[in-house]
Structures are given as C-alpha cells and as structure tokens.
Design a protein around this motif. Structure first.
Motif, mmCIF file in Angstrom:
data_model
loop_
_atom_site.group_PDB
_atom_site.id
_atom_site.type_symbol
_atom_site.label_atom_id
_atom_site.label_comp_id
_atom_site.label_asym_id
_atom_site.label_seq_id
_atom_site.Cartn_x
_atom_site.Cartn_y
_atom_site.Cartn_z
ATOM 1 N N MET A 1 15.631 -8.788 2.232
ATOM 2 C CA MET A 1 15.321 -7.389 2.516
ATOM 3 C C MET A 1 14.223 -7.313 3.575
ATOM 4 O O MET A 1 13.222 -8.005 3.499
ATOM 5 C CB MET A 1 14.826 -6.705 1.238
ATOM 6 N N THR A 2 14.438 -6.492 4.606
ATOM 7 C CA THR A 2 13.393 -6.279 5.612
ATOM 8 C C THR A 2 12.503 -5.123 5.148
ATOM 9 O O THR A 2 12.873 -4.351 4.267
ATOM 10 C CB THR A 2 14.020 -5.921 6.975
ATOM 11 N N ASN A 3 11.339 -5.012 5.759
ATOM 12 C CA ASN A 3 10.393 -3.933 5.422
ATOM 13 C C ASN A 3 10.113 -3.875 3.919
ATOM 14 O O ASN A 3 10.343 -2.872 3.258
ATOM 15 C CB ASN A 3 10.921 -2.575 5.913
ATOM 16 N N LYS A 4 9.612 -4.982 3.394
ATOM 17 C CA LYS A 4 9.275 -5.027 1.960
ATOM 18 C C LYS A 4 7.906 -4.380 1.764
ATOM 19 O O LYS A 4 6.896 -5.049 1.608
ATOM 20 C CB LYS A 4 9.303 -6.473 1.465
ATOM 21 N N LYS A 5 7.906 -3.047 1.789
ATOM 22 C CA LYS A 5 6.663 -2.291 1.646
ATOM 23 C C LYS A 5 6.739 -1.406 0.415
ATOM 24 O O LYS A 5 7.756 -0.755 0.160
ATOM 25 C CB LYS A 5 6.400 -1.432 2.889
ATOM 26 N N ILE A 6 5.656 -1.368 -0.334
ATOM 27 C CA ILE A 6 5.601 -0.560 -1.547
ATOM 28 C C ILE A 6 4.229 0.096 -1.658
ATOM 29 O O ILE A 6 3.214 -0.487 -1.266
ATOM 30 C CB ILE A 6 5.891 -1.418 -2.799
ATOM 31 N N VAL A 7 4.215 1.318 -2.156
ATOM 32 C CA VAL A 7 2.970 2.027 -2.442
ATOM 33 C C VAL A 7 2.840 2.165 -3.957
ATOM 34 O O VAL A 7 3.774 2.601 -4.632
ATOM 35 C CB VAL A 7 2.937 3.410 -1.769
ATOM 36 N N PHE A 8 1.688 1.770 -4.479
ATOM 37 C CA PHE A 8 1.367 1.946 -5.895
ATOM 38 C C PHE A 8 0.426 3.131 -6.047
ATOM 39 O O PHE A 8 -0.381 3.419 -5.163
ATOM 40 C CB PHE A 8 0.683 0.698 -6.455
ATOM 41 N N THR A 9 0.533 3.798 -7.191
ATOM 42 C CA THR A 9 -0.412 4.857 -7.501
ATOM 43 C C THR A 9 -0.644 4.889 -9.009
ATOM 44 O O THR A 9 0.196 4.456 -9.783
ATOM 45 C CB THR A 9 0.085 6.239 -7.001
ATOM 46 N N GLY A 10 -1.800 5.367 -9.389
ATOM 47 C CA GLY A 10 -2.182 5.423 -10.803
ATOM 48 C C GLY A 10 -3.695 5.454 -10.885
ATOM 49 O O GLY A 10 -4.373 4.794 -10.107
ATOM 50 N N GLY A 11 -4.241 6.237 -11.809
ATOM 51 C CA GLY A 11 -5.694 6.293 -11.891
ATOM 52 C C GLY A 11 -6.196 7.178 -13.007
ATOM 53 O O GLY A 11 -5.435 7.734 -13.784
ATOM 54 N N GLY A 12 -7.516 7.277 -13.062
ATOM 55 C CA GLY A 12 -8.170 8.066 -14.094
ATOM 56 C C GLY A 12 -8.779 7.206 -15.176
ATOM 57 O O GLY A 12 -9.813 7.534 -15.746
ATOM 58 N N SER A 13 -8.125 6.091 -15.477
ATOM 59 C CA SER A 13 -8.653 5.113 -16.431
ATOM 60 C C SER A 13 -8.117 3.745 -16.043
ATOM 61 O O SER A 13 -7.130 3.636 -15.299
ATOM 62 C CB SER A 13 -8.223 5.452 -17.867
ATOM 63 N N ALA A 14 -8.751 2.689 -16.556
ATOM 64 C CA ALA A 14 -8.306 1.331 -16.229
ATOM 65 C C ALA A 14 -6.882 1.092 -16.712
ATOM 66 O O ALA A 14 -6.128 0.330 -16.106
ATOM 67 C CB ALA A 14 -9.253 0.310 -16.860
ATOM 68 N N GLY A 15 -6.485 1.775 -17.794
ATOM 69 C CA GLY A 15 -5.136 1.615 -18.326
ATOM 70 C C GLY A 15 -4.046 2.077 -17.386
ATOM 71 O O GLY A 15 -2.893 1.685 -17.526
ATOM 72 N N HIS A 16 -4.405 2.927 -16.417
ATOM 73 C CA HIS A 16 -3.445 3.382 -15.416
ATOM 74 C C HIS A 16 -3.498 2.530 -14.151
ATOM 75 O O HIS A 16 -2.820 2.853 -13.173
ATOM 76 C CB HIS A 16 -3.714 4.847 -15.045
ATOM 77 N N VAL A 17 -4.313 1.495 -14.164
ATOM 78 C CA VAL A 17 -4.495 0.683 -12.955
ATOM 79 C C VAL A 17 -4.168 -0.791 -13.196
ATOM 80 O O VAL A 17 -3.394 -1.392 -12.446
ATOM 81 C CB VAL A 17 -5.942 0.804 -12.413
ATOM 82 N N THR A 18 -4.754 -1.383 -14.244
ATOM 83 C CA THR A 18 -4.612 -2.834 -14.432
ATOM 84 C C THR A 18 -3.168 -3.303 -14.595
ATOM 85 O O THR A 18 -2.843 -4.397 -14.115
ATOM 86 C CB THR A 18 -5.475 -3.324 -15.617
ATOM 87 N N PRO A 19 -2.266 -2.533 -15.247
ATOM 88 C CA PRO A 19 -0.881 -3.013 -15.297
ATOM 89 C C PRO A 19 -0.253 -3.125 -13.908
ATOM 90 O O PRO A 19 0.607 -3.973 -13.669
ATOM 91 C CB PRO A 19 -0.161 -1.966 -16.150
ATOM 92 N N ASN A 20 -0.672 -2.236 -13.003
ATOM 93 C CA ASN A 20 -0.169 -2.325 -11.627
ATOM 94 C C ASN A 20 -0.509 -3.670 -10.995
ATOM 95 O O ASN A 20 0.267 -4.213 -10.206
ATOM 96 C CB ASN A 20 -0.768 -1.198 -10.773
ATOM 97 N N ILE A 21 -1.676 -4.207 -11.353
ATOM 98 C CA ILE A 21 -2.118 -5.469 -10.751
ATOM 99 C C ILE A 21 -1.170 -6.605 -11.115
ATOM 100 O O ILE A 21 -0.855 -7.463 -10.278
ATOM 101 C CB ILE A 21 -3.560 -5.796 -11.177
ATOM 102 N N ALA A 22 -0.684 -6.614 -12.367
ATOM 103 C CA ALA A 22 0.253 -7.653 -12.791
ATOM 104 C C ALA A 22 1.509 -7.637 -11.916
ATOM 105 O O ALA A 22 2.013 -8.691 -11.503
ATOM 106 C CB ALA A 22 0.637 -7.432 -14.254
ATOM 107 N N ILE A 23 1.990 -6.431 -11.604
ATOM 108 C CA ILE A 23 3.201 -6.289 -10.778
ATOM 109 C C ILE A 23 2.876 -6.623 -9.325
ATOM 110 O O ILE A 23 3.641 -7.308 -8.631
ATOM 111 C CB ILE A 23 3.753 -4.858 -10.887
ATOM 112 N N MET A 24 1.731 -6.141 -8.850
ATOM 113 C CA MET A 24 1.328 -6.381 -7.460
ATOM 114 C C MET A 24 1.217 -7.865 -7.151
ATOM 115 O O MET A 24 1.645 -8.324 -6.082
ATOM 116 C CB MET A 24 0.001 -5.662 -7.179
#
Length: 356
Positions: A1-24
């Motif tokens: 796949m070309t252009n493998k670009k993704i935007v993540f979003t989530g916030g307000g508490s660590a619980g809305h952020v740290t799971p994103n890190i595992a995927i990132m």
C-alpha cells in the motif's frame, strides 16, 4: 500500500491515549506515517510527546448531559475544532483516522467524514460514552473492548476486539523492578494506582493504613499529579510517585497484587499480566458509572475483587485485601483460562482494510 498515513485522536484522560500507543508502535514498525490530533494543553500532548509523533492541538468543548452555561458556548468550540481538524486532515491526507474517545475526537471524526476519510473508533467501556455515541454516526467501523458492548452499536459497524495492550508491558523484569524500587523479596509488592488524575479517597484511606499494611506488603503508590505527600517520604517499604512511565513494566512484573480504579485499559492490562486486582471504581457521583460496570464484569468473570468507593474505609480496604490475598490462586486460574482475542492483530487488519 502506498501513502501509509494515519491520524490518531483521543484525549481527556490517559485511558483515551495509552491504548493508541500500542497500535502506533505496531504501525511504525510496518512503515506507517503517524500524526496525532488532541486537545490543546490536554494530557495527550504530554504522553504523545514522549512517543516522537507529530502532535496538533485543536479546540474542543465538552458535551454534558446536565445543565451548564457552557453548554451554550462549547458547541462553538466543537465547530471551531472541526474546522481546525479539517485544515490538518487536508494537509496530512491520511488514509484512515483512528479515534479512541474523549470529547476532542468529535470534531476530528466530523472533519474526516466531510473529507470522506474512513474513521475507526474504539470504545473501551461496556457502555459507550457520549463522545463515542456521537462519533459512531461518522464512523466506518466501531471496535469494542467488552463483548457486552456489541449490542450498543449498529450490527453492520461493530466488532469485538478486546483492548490493545502495549507490548512493552510483557517485557517487564521482576528483579529490575525490585531493584529500582529498592525493595527486597521477603514481602509481596502491592501497587496502588488511582488513574492518571489520581484518586483522593483511595490515597487518604491507604495512608491511614500504612502502619499495618507495611507489615505485610511493600507498597508502590502511584498517587497522581500533585498528590504526593512529603510527610510520607522515607517510610520503609513505601514508595510514592506521581506517575511511573518507562519503569512501569518492571514495577508491574515485580508486583504481586494491584489496587486500582476500573478504567478498562488498565484492568485489561492487569488481566493480561495475570495480576490479582482489587478494583475501586469511580462512583456514579463522579462519573457516568462506566467504571462500575467494568468492575462488575471482571468480578462476575472471576478476574477481580471489587470495593465500591461509597463503602471504602480502612476496615473494608483491609478486609478486601485479605480476601484478595487468600483468593490469589483462584483469581489467577480464572485469568489464565480467559481466551482473549489477538486484539492488536485484529485492529491492524481493520486499519489496513479501511485504508484500501
């Protein structure tokens, strides 16, 4: 796949952020370009800053189920945030947006829908929060942590995946954790964590019990930003921290028991690590009750003991800890029998599918 670009979003508490890190981390290894959109001066900016990922802050407003004068002004902030997100997404041109929840995500998924960018959202709790309820209207796919959550979303959109666990948590080293804490192996280590914002009542009750608890345990107290108490510094067998970052996998590896709030991401991490846990969920007075449902689900499945905050006293805490200690083997057996899905792989497949 070309252009493998993704935007993540989530916030307000660590619980809305740290799971994103595992995927990132997985996506980085596969050559994806990653950008993060969060709220200005939110906890997500600090956490994502440690991950060396470009971060864009936008305006965001809170959506409330009760009367507040800000209900008249915050929709304007959400619309402003949507235009800011629109500008960022046009510039970044991602193939997909991944949203973890929190009010900052609403303008981002709205903007993605306007630009016809596929949106995947992940709901951590048994019942969806208001932000994710709104985001569902703009989502291509909804992923859920609990199987009990499937009936809260449209059948044609929802998929049970479980909770993404950071792989580094499985690499914790018990000996290094003990050494970093300055603890020995003659008493078990009990780790208490009240979430990224701390938990005042848990902190206060624990400190009242310190004399008796340090006779049985060595205690790691992660008490939240601004909640350390200098008068307890230097007590033998007790270490307090505002937050533990890089050393957390080692500390958890060394920990025999956990006392925690019942945020979904944390409790699924403890489940994956087979750590006997006493959960003290946020009360309905301080939340919408999602942690209570999370805790009750884990208790019903035999993964945890539960103590409601309204019932939290020095006596009840000591009693429940004694039960936790006595039932350690039973709890760990139930956790070992749990057949969790390969969450990260399922989520990665959904991202690739949406990006095509």
């Amino acid at each position: 796949m070309t252009n493998k670009k993704i935007v993540f979003t989530g916030g307000g508490s660590a619980g809305h952020v740290t799971p994103n890190i595992a995927i990132m981390n997985k996506l980085k290894a596969d050559g994806w370009s990653i950008t993060y959109i969060g709220s200005r001066k939110g906890i997500e900016e600090e956490i994502i800053g440690n991950e060396k990922v470009p971060f864009h802050g936008i305006s965001s407003g809170k959506l409330r189920r009760y009367f507040d004068w800000k209900n008249f002004t915050d929709p304007l902030l959400i619309m402003k945030g949507a235009f800011e997100a629109l500008f960022i997404l046009r510039k970044e041109k991602p193939k997909v947006v991944f949203s973890k929840g929190g009010f900052v995500t609403v303008p981002v998924v709205m903007a993605a829908k306007m630009l016809q960018i596929p949106v995947i959202i992940h709901e951590s709790d048994i019942t969806p929060g208001l932000a994710n309820k709104i985001a569902t209207k703009f989502a291509t796919k909804v992923l859920v942590t609990f199987d009990e959550t499937l009936n809260h979303f449209p059948n044609n959109k929802v998929l049970f995946t479980g909770s993404p666990i950071r792989e580094e948590l499985f690499k914790g080293r018990e000996l290094e954790g003990r050494a970093w804490l300055g603890f020995h192996d003659k008493k078990p280590i009990l780790t208490i964590m009240g979430g990224s914002l701390g938990a005042r009542k848990i902190n206060e009750t624990l400190r009242k019990l310190l004399d008796s608890l340090t006779e049985e345990y060595q205690i790691v107290h992660i008490c939240g930003k601004g909640n350390m108490d200098p008068s307890f510094q230097g007590i033998k067998g007790y270490k307090q921290f505002e937050y533990i970052n890089q050393e957390l996998p080692d500390v958890l590896a060394a920990s025999e028991f956990i006392i925690s709030r019942a945020g979904a991401n944390s409790i699924f991490e403890f489940l994956a690590l087979r750590k006997p846990m006493l959960l003290i969920p946020l009360s309905r007075q301080a939340s919408r009750g999602d942690q209570i449902l999370n805790a009750q689900s884990f208790e019903k499945k035999g993964f945890a003991k539960v103590l409601f905050e309204e019932e939290l006293t020095t006596e009840s805490l000591k009693s429940q800890l004694d039960s936790l200690k006595a039932e350690k083997a039973t709890l760990q057996k139930k956790m070992t029998e749990n057949s969790a899905p390969n969450t990260l792989e399922i989520i990665l497949q959904e991202i690739v599918k949406a990006a095509k």
